[in-house]
Design an enzyme around this catalytic site. Structure first.
Site, short mmCIF file in Angstrom:
data_model
loop_
_atom_site.label_atom_id
_atom_site.label_comp_id
_atom_site.label_asym_id
_atom_site.label_seq_id
_atom_site.Cartn_x
_atom_site.Cartn_y
_atom_site.Cartn_z
N GLN A 86 25.18 10.33 -34.73
CA GLN A 86 25.33 11.22 -35.88
C GLN A 86 24.79 10.57 -37.16
OE1 GLN A 86 26.38 14.39 -35.84
NE2 GLN A 86 26.53 14.23 -33.61
N GLU A 127 13.00 -23.03 -60.03
CA GLU A 127 12.26 -23.87 -60.96
C GLU A 127 13.14 -25.04 -61.43
OE1 GLU A 127 12.73 -20.64 -60.98
OE2 GLU A 127 11.12 -19.52 -61.98
#
Lengths: 372, 372
Positions: free
Chosen positions: A310, A56
């Site tokens: 794993q 903004e």
């Protein structure tokens, strides 16, 4: 009801927001477009980098003549903030302008904002519309929304396997299963997520750099799980020019204490300049859920896991994966390391269906993107 | 040089030929179009079923007025036959017609024809052009060409696996890994290939019917490998209404001799009405290459293998697969039976690249079609 024009301006604001991808986390991506009462774009901006001005502010700053703000409409992809963070609250800033209306795609679910920005604006008799292209805005910041909603990073698991499901040949080699285009795509993902994560075995056997090289982009944090804290310091992750971006997670608290002792560090010729985190020991491995929580606390909202069998399997088994990105190469090995094991599924009926999925070709490979 | 018109007529002849798919083997598919000297189609035909009239005969028969054959051109997808088989030689028949020209897509590589049909026509001063849409014609009959060139059926290996490469859950269940559309496609393939082949384990555990049910089409022969010749006779393959389409291949010659003893058969209440083939014992399994050769001798030119892990892997390992059709379902099991094992590949460099491959979606599954 939002009209077609509202959607067009908001779409523009969303496109601007996306430019912050990879640079604004742990903030969300936000874009802003200011349209004059005559229907012309008079200002644009987006949140470019964490710690810098909000969207903004950048949009208002870009307006050439402040007179033009009279009766203007501000389109912003997220509710303007109402709290003092790294920058002053945007809602207060906007409330002081002679604008007529603020259109936002979605409210900020963050408890420190949620509805407060909206209230500040309405108290100044500024009209506020909420929900224009809300789905698109939520999709844009889905990882951020997941992270702040669960206090856990959004975990994407990347696997590159052969058509018959192997991630490495019997001799342990995995270079290269996927094609160049696929590896390039992974480098892009590295530049977009906050961190890349691997397990001990991958760090040791592949000695990866986990950096962005095949494309332009921001280098991510690199997280390596090293339960016993015994990985050799000569590995790329500990010795290359991005050393300070490496985070080691261990359950060996005793050794970790020695490692962070400043005096002991000074005595080492080549001490590790990255970060060290200790978590609980979970049956000989680092506690995965706790590891993710600690990464979240460090501001890491998204993690790309490039682990081996794993780690991939453990994350899936523990339900810690949000998105699976599975590259399937058009080749067969017939042996080696399987991609995924031990999910404790015994029957076809027990297979957990994906929430949704897409198939798309990536060079010669096929990419399955599945949300879990 | 063939002109555009030639290609259009030949394309029509190829489309006609394809209608014989599944019905003409061990003959090739052949289509024929006759075009008058004014450029109009005056006759069409194709080889519809093994043992019935050839394409050329059907096309000539379809010509309403024999006068129109004067100066006509015959387009045929394969060199007209020159030998007396189930029907008289087509080359002789065409040579007696008042036609001007014969355009063929390709010569017949069959030693009993190769060039002889062409010669018969030229000796009658009929102009002969060869090679119009030859690639398309070879593609159409690729399985037949492979079979007569190698004296082995064209072997297509179908596998349906999860995304992580499992063909069955730990409890052995594989119903259903692939989606309905994929299973329907497999039924269509069954109707197109001469035989479907499974191993002993699949026959025993899945008790498949291997028939065409999810689509219309011709029922294939069903081949089951049963080394010790001990599969129970109550299985669908031995007891359903297509029993006589079942071929059992065994290495247990002693038991096989008993099985074909007519007296012993009579004494059995429910003897097997299919065929029994004996081959050598290859380390406890039926000799695969010999099995394929024997199937070829029986007129089986194409085989769709729907075996399990053991049979699929053995065929791939021995280089007996021409085409892999790998369905990959968007689900993960993380355990169970792997799709392919023991290819004796140790390093990535040893992976044998596919000759070519395509990816295509099949319902929710992905289908990798690879030529080996």
């Amino acid at each position: 009801m939002p009209d077609q024009k509202d959607k067009i301006w908001m779409q523009r604001a969303l496109s601007l927001a996306e430019k912050g991808l990879g640079y604004v986390s742990p903030n969300p991506m936000v874009g802003c477009v200011i349209v004059s009462k005559d229907g012309d774009i008079i200002g644009e901006g987006y949140h470019e980098r964490y710690g810098k001005a909000h969207a903004e502010v950048n949009a208002v700053r870009s307006v050439k003549d402040p007179e033009m703000l009279k009766g203007a409409t501000v389109y912003v992809t997220l509710e303007p903030c109402s709290h003092h963070g790294k920058t002053p609250p945007c809602a207060d800033m906007l409330a002081e302008l002679p604008i007529k209306k603020v259109v936002m795609a979605m409210q900020d679910p963050n408890p420190s904002v949620n509805g407060k920005g909206l209230k500040i604006l309405r108290e100044q008799n500024i009209q506020v519309d909420v929900g224009v292209l809300q789905d698109e805005a939520e999709k844009l910041n889905e990882k951020w929304l997941h992270a702040i909603g669960t206090s856990t990073p959004f975990v994407t698991l990347k696997i590159a396997q052969t058509a018959d499901g192997y991630v490495a040949a019997p001799n342990g080699d995995s270079k290269w299963i996927s094609c160049k285009e696929s590896r390039k795509l992974v480098h892009r993902w590295r530049s977009e997520d906050d961190a890349v994560l691997v397990g001990r075995n991958t760090a040791l056997h592949d000695n990866p750099q986990l950096t962005v090289r095949l494309t332009e982009g921001r280098q991510p944090k690199r997280v390596v799980l090293d339960g016993p804290l015994e990985l050799p310091k000569h590995l790329n992750l500990f010795s290359d020019s991005f050393e300070e971006k490496t985070i080691v997670i261990t359950h060996n608290k005793k050794k970790a204490e020695q490692d962070v002792d400043p005096m002991l560090k000074m005595l080492q010729s080549n001490y590790f300049r990255g970060e060290l985190i200790t978590v609980e020991n979970d049956s000989g491995h680092v506690h995965l859920r706790e590891s993710l929580s600690k990464l979240y606390e460090m501001g890491i909202h998204s993690v790309l896991v490039e682990g081996g069998q794993q780690l991939s399997s453990a994350l899936l088994r523990q339900g810690l994966v949000e998105r699976l990105q599975l590259f399937i190469a058009p080749k067969i090995l017939g042996g080696g390391t399987k991609s995924i094991i031990n999910l404790n599924i015994n029957r076809m009926e027990d297979v957990r269906p994906f929430r949704d999925f897409t198939w798309q070709q990536s060079g010669s490979d096929m990419l399955l993107t599945a949300n879990l």
